[in-house]
Design a protein around this motif. Structure first.
Motif, mmCIF file in Angstrom:
data_model
loop_
_atom_site.group_PDB
_atom_site.id
_atom_site.type_symbol
_atom_site.label_atom_id
_atom_site.label_comp_id
_atom_site.label_asym_id
_atom_site.label_seq_id
_atom_site.Cartn_x
_atom_site.Cartn_y
_atom_site.Cartn_z
ATOM 1 N N MET A 131 0.825 -1.205 0.000
ATOM 2 C CA MET A 131 0.000 0.000 0.000
ATOM 3 C C MET A 131 0.863 1.260 0.000
ATOM 4 S SD MET A 131 -2.801 1.202 2.859
ATOM 5 C CE MET A 131 -1.587 1.280 4.162
ATOM 6 N N VAL A 132 1.899 1.290 0.838
ATOM 7 C CA VAL A 132 2.731 2.495 0.901
ATOM 8 C C VAL A 132 3.721 2.556 -0.253
ATOM 9 C CG1 VAL A 132 2.508 2.602 3.404
ATOM 10 C CG2 VAL A 132 4.489 1.462 2.416
ATOM 11 N N ALA A 133 3.937 1.409 -0.935
ATOM 12 C CA ALA A 133 4.891 1.381 -2.046
ATOM 13 C C ALA A 133 4.270 1.812 -3.370
ATOM 14 C CB ALA A 133 5.481 -0.024 -2.189
ATOM 15 N N VAL A 134 2.952 1.674 -3.521
ATOM 16 C CA VAL A 134 2.298 1.984 -4.797
ATOM 17 C C VAL A 134 2.521 3.431 -5.234
ATOM 18 C CG1 VAL A 134 0.052 2.266 -5.923
ATOM 19 C CG2 VAL A 134 0.592 0.135 -4.755
ATOM 20 N N PRO A 135 2.298 4.438 -4.368
ATOM 21 C CA PRO A 135 2.549 5.813 -4.831
ATOM 22 C C PRO A 135 3.987 6.025 -5.277
ATOM 23 C CG PRO A 135 1.330 5.823 -2.761
ATOM 24 C CD PRO A 135 1.783 4.411 -2.979
ATOM 25 N N THR A 136 4.921 5.332 -4.619
ATOM 26 C CA THR A 136 6.329 5.470 -4.990
ATOM 27 C C THR A 136 6.584 4.941 -6.388
ATOM 28 O OG1 THR A 136 6.892 5.167 -2.656
ATOM 29 C CG2 THR A 136 8.673 4.969 -4.246
ATOM 30 N N LEU A 137 6.037 3.763 -6.695
ATOM 31 C CA LEU A 137 6.222 3.190 -8.031
ATOM 32 C C LEU A 137 5.506 4.023 -9.090
ATOM 33 C CD1 LEU A 137 7.385 0.908 -9.729
ATOM 34 C CD2 LEU A 137 5.269 -0.374 -9.325
ATOM 35 N N ALA A 138 4.284 4.467 -8.782
ATOM 36 C CA ALA A 138 3.542 5.297 -9.734
ATOM 37 C C ALA A 138 4.295 6.597 -10.014
ATOM 38 C CB ALA A 138 2.141 5.601 -9.194
ATOM 39 N N GLY A 139 4.832 7.199 -8.948
ATOM 40 C CA GLY A 139 5.614 8.416 -9.139
ATOM 41 C C GLY A 139 6.833 8.188 -9.991
ATOM 42 N N ALA A 140 7.468 7.016 -9.824
ATOM 43 C CA ALA A 140 8.654 6.696 -10.625
ATOM 44 C C ALA A 140 8.310 6.631 -12.107
ATOM 45 C CB ALA A 140 9.239 5.365 -10.151
ATOM 46 N N VAL A 141 7.227 5.941 -12.435
ATOM 47 C CA VAL A 141 6.827 5.812 -13.842
ATOM 48 C C VAL A 141 6.420 7.160 -14.420
ATOM 49 C CG1 VAL A 141 5.166 4.756 -15.406
ATOM 50 C CG2 VAL A 141 6.144 3.398 -13.545
ATOM 51 N N LEU A 142 5.646 7.927 -13.654
ATOM 52 C CA LEU A 142 5.157 9.211 -14.150
ATOM 53 C C LEU A 142 6.273 10.245 -14.288
ATOM 54 C CD1 LEU A 142 1.812 9.304 -12.159
ATOM 55 C CD2 LEU A 142 2.051 9.191 -14.644
ATOM 56 N N ARG A 143 7.357 10.054 -13.592
ATOM 57 C CA ARG A 143 8.492 10.959 -13.769
ATOM 58 C C ARG A 143 9.064 10.851 -15.175
ATOM 59 N NH1 ARG A 143 11.733 10.519 -7.972
ATOM 60 N NH2 ARG A 143 9.986 11.284 -6.722
ATOM 61 N N LEU A 144 8.991 9.667 -15.760
ATOM 62 C CA LEU A 144 9.442 9.517 -17.140
ATOM 63 C C LEU A 144 8.562 10.329 -18.084
ATOM 64 C CD1 LEU A 144 10.142 5.668 -17.208
ATOM 65 C CD2 LEU A 144 11.793 7.531 -16.930
ATOM 66 N N VAL A 145 7.250 10.316 -17.812
ATOM 67 C CA VAL A 145 6.319 11.113 -18.617
ATOM 68 C C VAL A 145 6.618 12.598 -18.449
ATOM 69 C CG1 VAL A 145 3.891 11.674 -19.004
ATOM 70 C CG2 VAL A 145 4.556 9.325 -18.404
ATOM 71 N N ASN A 146 6.813 13.019 -17.199
ATOM 72 C CA ASN A 146 7.110 14.434 -16.953
ATOM 73 C C ASN A 146 8.444 14.845 -17.552
ATOM 74 O OD1 ASN A 146 4.741 14.958 -15.682
ATOM 75 N ND2 ASN A 146 5.591 15.243 -13.638
ATOM 76 N N GLY A 147 9.398 13.899 -17.625
ATOM 77 C CA GLY A 147 10.668 14.217 -18.259
ATOM 78 C C GLY A 147 10.488 14.640 -19.707
ATOM 79 N N PHE A 148 9.518 14.013 -20.389
ATOM 80 C CA PHE A 148 9.191 14.405 -21.766
ATOM 81 C C PHE A 148 8.460 15.749 -21.780
ATOM 82 C CE2 PHE A 148 5.647 14.357 -24.885
ATOM 83 C CZ PHE A 148 6.398 14.596 -26.033
ATOM 84 N N LEU A 149 7.469 15.890 -20.906
ATOM 85 C CA LEU A 149 6.622 17.079 -20.944
ATOM 86 C C LEU A 149 7.375 18.357 -20.595
ATOM 87 C CD1 LEU A 149 3.328 15.684 -19.357
ATOM 88 C CD2 LEU A 149 3.791 16.176 -21.769
ATOM 89 N N VAL A 150 8.336 18.284 -19.648
ATOM 90 C CA VAL A 150 9.039 19.514 -19.284
ATOM 91 C C VAL A 150 9.865 20.049 -20.451
ATOM 92 C CG1 VAL A 150 9.138 18.971 -16.822
ATOM 93 C CG2 VAL A 150 11.024 18.275 -18.302
ATOM 94 N N ASP A 151 10.318 19.157 -21.325
ATOM 95 C CA ASP A 151 11.047 19.615 -22.508
ATOM 96 C C ASP A 151 10.108 20.001 -23.644
ATOM 97 O OD1 ASP A 151 13.456 19.236 -21.265
ATOM 98 O OD2 ASP A 151 13.843 17.264 -22.143
ATOM 99 N N LYS A 152 8.915 19.402 -23.668
ATOM 100 C CA LYS A 152 7.975 19.625 -24.773
ATOM 101 C C LYS A 152 7.118 20.863 -24.557
ATOM 102 C CE LYS A 152 5.817 18.312 -28.583
ATOM 103 N NZ LYS A 152 6.502 18.302 -29.885
#
Length: 422
Positions: free
Chosen positions: A68-89
């Motif tokens: 339960m406490v690990a899910v937000p951490t994993l979701a944040g990790a994956v979404l950081r890849l998305v944000n890495g694209f968006l901050v440049d785009k």
């Protein structure tokens, strides 16, 4: 304050290498990057302090509590890849605004409709992951305004938003006791909304932006980064430092309540103190890395983390012994977080958006692993000690890896940085 100095405070100034730190970038953006990151981290980590209360109400096993406490951490990790694209785009400011709106709506929906099952908690954890993905926005916001010699300090100040975990640990159990744990989701939306308004007013993207890329080019650039061994080393190094920090942040309330028999509120106080130590020293870690070099700083961090985690795994279950050990290991990992991000912009300054996403992903995966492994170790062995020991081994591997690459780093890209120590 004289009007001239007030105008200067909010003046857009391009980074100038020869100027002092506070005059070399855009202070309002740096301050808001910290505040945005701080509140985002608060909500990202709120399930940790609530876990003892929620798991008691819903009858979760130790492994389910860890997950339960690990899910937000994993979701944040994956979404950081998305944000890495968006901050440049589309820019850092717009990307951060979108993430904040998603979190506000998600928190209000969780409060309004209620959370009554593991499936619902997983959905909430994914929404909270958008707050964790703020990492890939806040750090480029700060980094792109500041020259190489001030990267450690700028990234350290923005990254000190880790301290938001302190507020989650302090206030989530208290609010849960007063209003019920489901109401905490709605109450958490209030500070997020306030910071969103301030963020929209004061944040400005740096003029030093990379050229916009299409998705195809961006994926190709990601693959190009992943083809470089240095990128993998930074992902792993941050997976240990930040992964250890965020994994312990979410797991300590569970440890204190289940292993030491503390109440959720007292466990929150103890966790907040440990998290505060790790957050407070992050900018000091960046400044220390600026002074003696990030490699030397990280080496000391991994040695300290290994020794402390081994001591924790073998320590008697006494608060007077364990609390100082947790406090010190969180402080060591906080220094390491600052040191990693003194090095990353030096090596990948033109790819900082992509690398922030990749390195942040590594940190999130490390946190997911530690939190879930502690729960699994507790369920299958009756004690979380094995989880601490394995993570100590990972810190030792990180030390060995850093020792292996430091000579090459200093003789290649490090040698090209005039007056900057790595």
């Amino acid at each position: 304050m004289p009007s001239g100095s007030q105008d200067q405070l909010f003046e857009d100034t391009a980074p100038v290498a020869a100027t002092p730190f506070w005059q070399s970038g855009h202070r309002p953006t740096l301050i808001m990057a910290f505040l945005y990151f701080d509140v985002a981290f608060m909500v990202w980590n709120m399930l940790g302090p609530l876990a003892p209360i929620i798991s008691k109400d819903l009858g979760f096993t130790p492994a389910e509590k860890g997950f339960m406490v690990a899910v937000p951490t994993l979701a944040g990790a994956v979404l950081r890849l998305v944000n890495g694209f968006l901050v440049d785009k589309i820019g850092q400011k717009v990307t951060g605004a979108i993430g904040q709106l998603i979190v506000i709506v998600g928190l209000l929906c969780a409060w309004h409709f209620g959370v009554h099952s593991m499936e619902a908690l997983v959905a909430v954890g994914v929404i909270l992951g958008f707050a964790g993905a703020s990492f890939a926005v806040a750090l480029p916001l700060a980094s792109r305004w500041y020259p190489p010699e001030h990267q450690g300090k700028a990234m350290g100040i923005a990254g000190m938003g880790n301290s938001g975990t302190v507020f989650a640990a302090l206030f989530a159990p208290l609010l849960a006791k007063a209003f019920g744990w489901n109401s905490v989701f709605g109450l958490a939306a209030i500070p997020v909304a306030i910071i969103f308004v301030l963020y929209m007013i004061f944040v400005k993207d740096s003029p030093n932006q990379p050229p916009a890329r299409t998705m195809g080019v961006y994926v190709k650039d990601y693959m190009k980064m992943l083809g470089q061994s240095d990128a993998w080393w930074f992902i792993f190094f941050y997976g240990v430092t930040f992964g250890g920090f965020v994994g312990l942040s979410g797991s300590l309330p569970i440890f204190y309540t289940t292993e030491l028999g503390m109440t959720p509120i007292h466990a929150g106080y103890a966790t907040a103190a440990c998290v505060f130590a790790g957050s407070l020293v992050r900018p000091l870690g960046g400044a220390l890395a600026d002074r003696i070099g990030g490699v030397k700083t990280l080496s000391l961090v991994y040695i300290a983390a290994t020794v402390l985690l081994v001591a924790i795994s073998f320590s008697p279950l006494q608060f007077g012994l364990l609390f100082p050990l947790f406090f010190c290991v969180m402080a060591a990992l906080g220094v390491g977080n600052g040191a990693v991000f003194q090095l990353v912009p030096q090596r990948f300054r033109n790819e900082i958006g992509i690398m922030t996403g990749l390195v942040g992903f590594g940190g999130g995966v490390g946190g997911f692993y530690l939190a879930s492994s502690l729960g699994l170790a507790k369920q299958f062995t009756g004690s979380p000690s094995a989880g601490f020991l394995i993570f100590a081994a990972l810190a030792l591997v990180a030390l060995a890896g850093l020792t292996a690459v430091k000579a090459r780093w200093r003789s290649t890209w490090g040698a090209a940085l005039k007056g900057v120590r790595i």
